[in-house]
Scaffold this active site. Structure first.
Site, PDB file in Angstrom:
ATOM      1  N   ASP A  67      -3.080   0.798  23.101  1.00  0.00           N
ATOM      2  CA  ASP A  67      -3.497  -0.130  22.050  1.00  0.00           C
ATOM      3  C   ASP A  67      -2.484  -0.178  20.908  1.00  0.00           C
ATOM      4  OD1 ASP A  67      -4.023   2.444  21.112  1.00  0.00           O
ATOM      5  OD2 ASP A  67      -6.196   2.228  21.246  1.00  0.00           O
ATOM      6  N   ASN A 136     -17.417   7.738  18.295  1.00  0.00           N
ATOM      7  CA  ASN A 136     -18.465   6.813  18.743  1.00  0.00           C
ATOM      8  C   ASN A 136     -18.379   6.550  20.251  1.00  0.00           C
ATOM      9  OD1 ASN A 136     -16.202   5.228  18.967  1.00  0.00           O
ATOM     10  ND2 ASN A 136     -16.851   3.650  17.512  1.00  0.00           N
ATOM     11  N   HIS A 138     -15.661   5.590  21.907  1.00  0.00           N
ATOM     12  CA  HIS A 138     -14.699   4.558  22.332  1.00  0.00           C
ATOM     13  C   HIS A 138     -13.558   5.176  23.137  1.00  0.00           C
ATOM     14  CE1 HIS A 138     -12.044   4.680  18.384  1.00  0.00           C
ATOM     15  NE2 HIS A 138     -11.677   5.621  19.221  1.00  0.00           N
ATOM     16  N   GLU A 143     -14.580  -0.447  21.641  1.00  0.00           N
ATOM     17  CA  GLU A 143     -15.663   0.097  20.828  1.00  0.00           C
ATOM     18  C   GLU A 143     -16.999  -0.052  21.568  1.00  0.00           C
ATOM     19  OE1 GLU A 143     -14.802   1.774  18.370  1.00  0.00           O
ATOM     20  OE2 GLU A 143     -13.605   0.732  16.866  1.00  0.00           O
TER      21      GLU A 143
HETATM   22  P1  PGA Z   1      -8.148  11.260  17.820  1.00  0.00           P
HETATM   23  O1  PGA Z   1      -8.542   9.804  18.282  1.00  0.00           O
HETATM   24  O2  PGA Z   1      -7.408  11.884  18.947  1.00  0.00           O
HETATM   25  O3  PGA Z   1      -7.286  11.045  16.621  1.00  0.00           O
HETATM   26  O4  PGA Z   1      -9.422  11.969  17.523  1.00  0.00           O
HETATM   27  C1  PGA Z   1      -9.145   9.609  19.530  1.00  0.00           C
HETATM   28  C2  PGA Z   1      -9.709   8.232  19.592  1.00  0.00           C
HETATM   29  O5  PGA Z   1     -10.262   7.755  18.573  1.00  0.00           O
HETATM   30  O6  PGA Z   1      -9.624   7.610  20.661  1.00  0.00           O
END
Ligand code: PGA
Length: 246
Positions: A67, A136, A138, A143
């Protein structure tokens, strides 16, 4: 999805790096999908070490990123282009012509999404997809509510995701939109490796592993993938088996 619990973050990161290194040993021209975020930093550090001290080469591999924020130029400090350059692509022998990150400033974002999907297809699809998980649930910027049939597209970021990521931005305002690889695109990867570390991921991990398979918890889709693994540390595993997942 098989779950493997490691005693700590470093052990989890080393095991994740081994998955990448082994797939390169089997197939030097392997195609990877890679994440950003805090979670994969240890894996990238270990892979860079393996490149420097053990001669692990990435020269024939192809890399796609999951992304990118919409509207951020590739040289913006908070862009995922910059993250990948600083933590991985700029530190290994990857071939720049085989590194793909969605262009956040593409004049026609929809066309950029189509171009990205076509590039993945042209590369023969994804061999190994490494993912983090959001609080959450995702994966990528898919999302809660993202269709399991979705492909690479422009998405609105949830308030909770923008809040978690706000610290990377001036005035603590993360962009509202992003380009993300879709759920179906992720699912078609031949192998998926989901990484989770820390107690702040324990609820999402339990929901993904033990709740319903549902678009409201995007990572739950991976439970029906034929070759998906969840690597997690003990903190991220701390809600498993408690029957709390909804
Ligand atoms: P993080 O992000 O590794 O910074 O916790 C993971 C994500 O939100 O996919």
């Amino acid at each position: 999805m098989r779950a493997r619990v490691f005693p700590d973050y470093d052990a989890m990161s080393a095991a994740a790096a081994d998955v990448v290194a082994q797939s390169l040993e089997q197939l030097p021209s392997a195609v990877f999908m890679l994440p950003t975020g805090i979670t994969p930093l240890g894996m990238y550090r270990r892979l860079v070490d393996m490149h420097r001290s053990e001669g692990l080469t990435f020269a024939e591999a192809t890399f796609f990123n999951l992304d990118e924020y919409l509207g951020l130029a590739s040289d913006h400090a908070a862009s995922y282009h910059m993250y990948m350059k600083e933590h991985f692509y700029g530190l290994i022998d990857a071939d720049p012509t085989r590194i793909f990150v969605p262009e956040g400033t593409a004049p026609d974002p929809e066309a950029e999404c189509e171009r990205y999907e076509a590039a993945i297809a042209e590369a023969g699809g994804i061999g190994v997809c490494v993912l983090g998980i959001g609080r959450n649930g995702h994966i990528g910027f898919n999302e809660p509510g993202a269709s399991f049939d979705s492909r690479t597209r422009v998405v609105e970021l949830s308030e909770s995701t923008r809040k978690v990521n706000a610290g990377d931005f001036e005035a603590d305002r993360a962009p509202e939109r992003a380009i993300t690889v879709g759920m179906a695109t992720i699912f078609e990867s031949r192998e998926v490796l989901l990484l989770a570390s820390g107690t702040n991921k324990a609820g999402a991990v339990a929901a993904a592993m033990e709740g319903d398979v549902s678009e409201s918890v995007p990572a739950s889709m991976l439970r029906s993938h034929p070759n998906a693994s969840l690597f997690l540390d003990e903190d991220a595993a701390s809600d498993l088996g408690r029957g709390v997942a909804g």
